[in-house]
Each structure stands twice: as C-alpha cells, then as structure tokens.
Scaffold this active site. Structure first.
Site, PDB file in Angstrom:
ATOM      1  N   SER A  79     -68.845 -40.070 -12.030  1.00 12.77           N
ATOM      2  CA  SER A  79     -70.043 -40.012 -11.195  1.00 12.77           C
ATOM      3  C   SER A  79     -71.053 -39.022 -11.750  1.00 12.77           C
ATOM      4  O   SER A  79     -72.229 -39.069 -11.387  1.00 12.77           O
ATOM      5  CB  SER A  79     -69.687 -39.537  -9.787  1.00 12.77           C
ATOM      6  OG  SER A  79     -68.664 -40.299  -9.243  1.00 12.77           O
ATOM      7  N   HIS A  83     -70.795 -47.030 -14.133  1.00 13.22           N
ATOM      8  CA  HIS A  83     -70.598 -46.341 -12.847  1.00 13.22           C
ATOM      9  C   HIS A  83     -70.758 -47.309 -11.686  1.00 13.22           C
ATOM     10  O   HIS A  83     -71.874 -47.730 -11.362  1.00 13.22           O
ATOM     11  CB  HIS A  83     -71.591 -45.175 -12.751  1.00 13.22           C
ATOM     12  CG  HIS A  83     -71.414 -44.347 -11.529  1.00 13.22           C
ATOM     13  ND1 HIS A  83     -72.458 -43.811 -10.821  1.00 13.22           N
ATOM     14  CD2 HIS A  83     -70.293 -43.974 -10.863  1.00 13.22           C
ATOM     15  CE1 HIS A  83     -71.996 -43.140  -9.792  1.00 13.22           C
ATOM     16  NE2 HIS A  83     -70.684 -43.225  -9.779  1.00 13.22           N
ATOM     17  N   GLU A  99     -74.396 -48.574 -12.652  1.00  6.48           N
ATOM     18  CA  GLU A  99     -75.186 -47.829 -13.635  1.00  6.48           C
ATOM     19  C   GLU A  99     -74.484 -47.937 -14.992  1.00  6.48           C
ATOM     20  O   GLU A  99     -73.278 -47.678 -15.084  1.00  6.48           O
ATOM     21  CB  GLU A  99     -75.293 -46.353 -13.231  1.00  6.48           C
ATOM     22  CG  GLU A  99     -76.128 -46.114 -11.986  1.00  6.48           C
ATOM     23  CD  GLU A  99     -76.122 -44.640 -11.547  1.00  6.48           C
ATOM     24  OE1 GLU A  99     -77.100 -44.214 -10.927  1.00  6.48           O
ATOM     25  OE2 GLU A  99     -75.136 -43.927 -11.808  1.00  6.48           O
ATOM     26  N   ASN A 112     -76.490 -40.573  -7.967  1.00  4.80           N
ATOM     27  CA  ASN A 112     -75.873 -39.332  -7.475  1.00  4.80           C
ATOM     28  C   ASN A 112     -76.811 -38.136  -7.571  1.00  4.80           C
ATOM     29  O   ASN A 112     -76.706 -37.192  -6.800  1.00  4.80           O
ATOM     30  CB  ASN A 112     -74.558 -39.045  -8.211  1.00  4.80           C
ATOM     31  CG  ASN A 112     -73.407 -39.691  -7.478  1.00  4.80           C
ATOM     32  OD1 ASN A 112     -73.289 -39.543  -6.263  1.00  4.80           O
ATOM     33  ND2 ASN A 112     -72.578 -40.416  -8.191  1.00  4.80           N
TER      34      ASN A 112
END
Ligand SMILES: NC(=O)c1ccc[n+]([C@@H]2O[C@H](COP(=O)([O-])OP(=O)(O)OC[C@H]3O[C@@H](n4cnc5c(N)ncnc54)[C@H](O)[C@@H]3O)[C@@H](O)[C@H]2O)c1
Length: 282
Positions: free
Chosen positions: A117, A138, A150, A188
């Site tokens: 992450s 991700h 991602e 994130n």
C-alpha cells in the site's frame, strides 16, 4: 499469462486469488502460515457461494473458479507462475527477503508484483535482479468489489511488463491507473488526512467513532474512517501511516496517532480479530 501465484493468503491475497480464478487464471496459493491456506480456500468458496446466492455469479463459473486453486507449501513452486503477486504484511524487511528468495528461483519470464500500500517499488525491486519485470499492483479492499488497481512502475520496469500487467488487470474486469513510485501512490496518499483528522478528533474527545463515522457518511462517503480501518485492519493501517510518515521524513501532517498503536498493541485489529473500533461477534 496463464498461471498466477499469490504469496500471503490473508485479507488481500484471498480476494486477489478469487478475482483471478474467476477471470480464468490458474491460481497457486502460498502462505508461510500453513493453516492460513486452508482457511483462505474455505473463505474464497464461501464468498463465491454468496455471489451465486445473490445472483451476481453464474453457478457454473463459480464452480470452475473453485477448481482453479492450487495450494502449495513450497515457495519454489509458487515462483514458477507467470505472475507472482505478493500480499504479505506491510513490512519492508519481510518483503525484501521474500522478493530476494522469489527472484532466485523464479524463471526468467516471471513477473514479480507487490500489493504494497505504501512501500517504495524501487526499494522492493532492489532486492531482485529483475527490475524490468517488477512492479507494484495495488488492489483495494475488498478486491472482488473494488474496481481500481494502481499499477506502479519502478525506474527499470519495462514497457512490456506494464502492458502485461495492464492486460491482466483488464482481464479481471478492473480499471488500471498508472502511478509513479511516490509514498503511498495515489489513493492511500489522498486518504491519509481522512484517517489522520478522524484520529485527532477522536483523541481530542470531539466524538466517539460511531458518531464520527456517521457524520462523515452524511456528507457522501460510503464508509466512515473507523469502519474502514476495521475492514482494512488496524495493523495494516498503522503500518501504512508509519511508512508514509517515514517516507516524508516525519512531516507532522502524516504523523501516526497514539490511538493507532494502542489498538494494535491490544490486539483489536478489526474484523479479522473480532474486535476493532466496533465488535464483530461472528
Ligand atoms: N488490508 C487492506 O485493506 C489492504 C488493501 C490494499 C493493500 N494491502 C496490502 O496488502 C498486503 C497484505 O495485507 P493484508 O491485509 O492482506 O494482510 P493480512 O495480515 O491479512 O495477511 C497477510 C498474510 O501473509 C502471510 N505471511 C506473512 N509472512 C509471510 C511470508 N514470509 N511468506 C508468505 N506468507 C506470509 C500471513 O500468514 C497472512 O496470511 C500489505 O502489503 C498491505 O499493505 C492491504
């Protein structure tokens, strides 16, 4: 690509395995904690059955997917897949060691991907000799529902690897978004204040988690920060916050909150341990 391997069959590994099997890939599952493997297969089957019961999945497709899982107790076996996706805890040293071992045994063509992450993809790629076949992939929690993936390149990731990763993501029916290797990538990074401000308000006694969640949902968010942290896991949430804070050389706006550490130290990790900010009796 025909076969993928998932290393670490916890919250994310299970979900990634499920969507890959449904998309027709053979999926090799490996976890260092062997009971986690059987639990993973059981939970994936339960999730597929739920999809059928809710009319979201064709029963035949679900059955075909169930037959595409292959448990292995050997990392060397898992490394033979065309694409290996790592989903072990958010710990730089753990991931470095794992990728170094995978790189040593995987065939030349194998692409190694991390579901991290927040950790640097360049840093993780540095533990291998295949930067051209290394990238971040991700997924979001829960992978069978969340649309976005991602794709994060490192300095050496080749165009061919990016193309293969993109076609894999699209084959899963998901949308790929391309990111640079910056701390916490896009989602994130953007989400840090969502958690950080909520922790500050909780710490200052402004309101309890349920009230804060309710308020935030009232302005359009699907989940409040505390419900979401319980879903993600307080341990993962703390590790990501810590890693972004470190990556920005302790910029105070990314500083973790003492409540995060207290939750982890007391074992209240969220849904996976039956208690987080809320109780999960089942
Ligand atoms: N939880 C989330 O919402 C979320 C979302 C996106 C990305 N991620 C990322 O995905 C990764 C995994 O997170 P998670 O929530 O699935 O963690 P988790 O704690 O639910 O599962 C991790 C699994 O890895 C296994 N494991 C530990 N060391 C291992 C090793 N050396 N080899 C093989 N297996 C090993 C554990 O036994 C466990 O089953 C982390 O990098 C996290 O940041 C998590």
């Amino acid at each position: 690509m025909k076969t993928i391997a998932v290393i670490g069959t916890g919250t994310m590994g299970r979900g990634i395995a499920q969507v890959a099997a449904l998309a027709g890939y053979e999926v090799v599952l490996y976890d260092v904690f062997e009971p986690a493997l059987n639990t993973a297969v059981t939970l994936i089957e339960v999730s597929l059955d739920k999809g059928v019961m809710r009319g979201k999945l064709d029963p035949q497709e679900a059955n075909l997917a169930k037959n595409r899982f292959h448990i292995t107790h050997s990392l060397d076996d898992a490394a033979r897949a065309d694409l290996v996706i790592e989903a072990v805890p958010e710990d730089l040293k753990l991931k470095h060691d794992l990728f170094a071992r995978l790189d040593a045994v995987a065939p030349r063509h194998t692409i190694l991907a991390s579901n991290t992450s927040s950790l640097s993809i360049n840093s993780l790629a540095g533990s291998t000799h295949r930067g051209d076949r290394f990238l971040g992939m991700h997924f979001f929690n829960p992978p069978h529902l969340m649309q976005l993936v991602e794709i994060i390149t490192c300095d050496d990731t080749s165009a061919a690897t990016v193309e293969l990763a993109q076609s894999f993501v699209e084959q899963l029916g998901k949308t790929a978004v391309f990111c640079k290797d910056t701390p916490a990538f896009i989602v994130n990074r953007v989400a840090r204040p969502f958690y950080g401000e909520a922790f500050r308000m909780l710490g200052e006694g402004v309101a309890d988690p349920a009230t804060l969640d309710r308020l935030i949902k009232s302005v359009g968010f699907r989940m409040g920060p505390f419900e979401l942290i319980d879903l993600i896991g307080c341990d993962i949430n703390l590790a990501v916050t810590q890693s972004v804070y470190d990556a920005y050389f302790h910029d105070p706006k990314y500083r973790p909150h003492p409540i995060q550490r207290r939750m982890v130290e007391s074992g209240r990790l969220g849904r996976k341990t039956g208690r987080g900010f809320y109780p999960y009796p089942e």
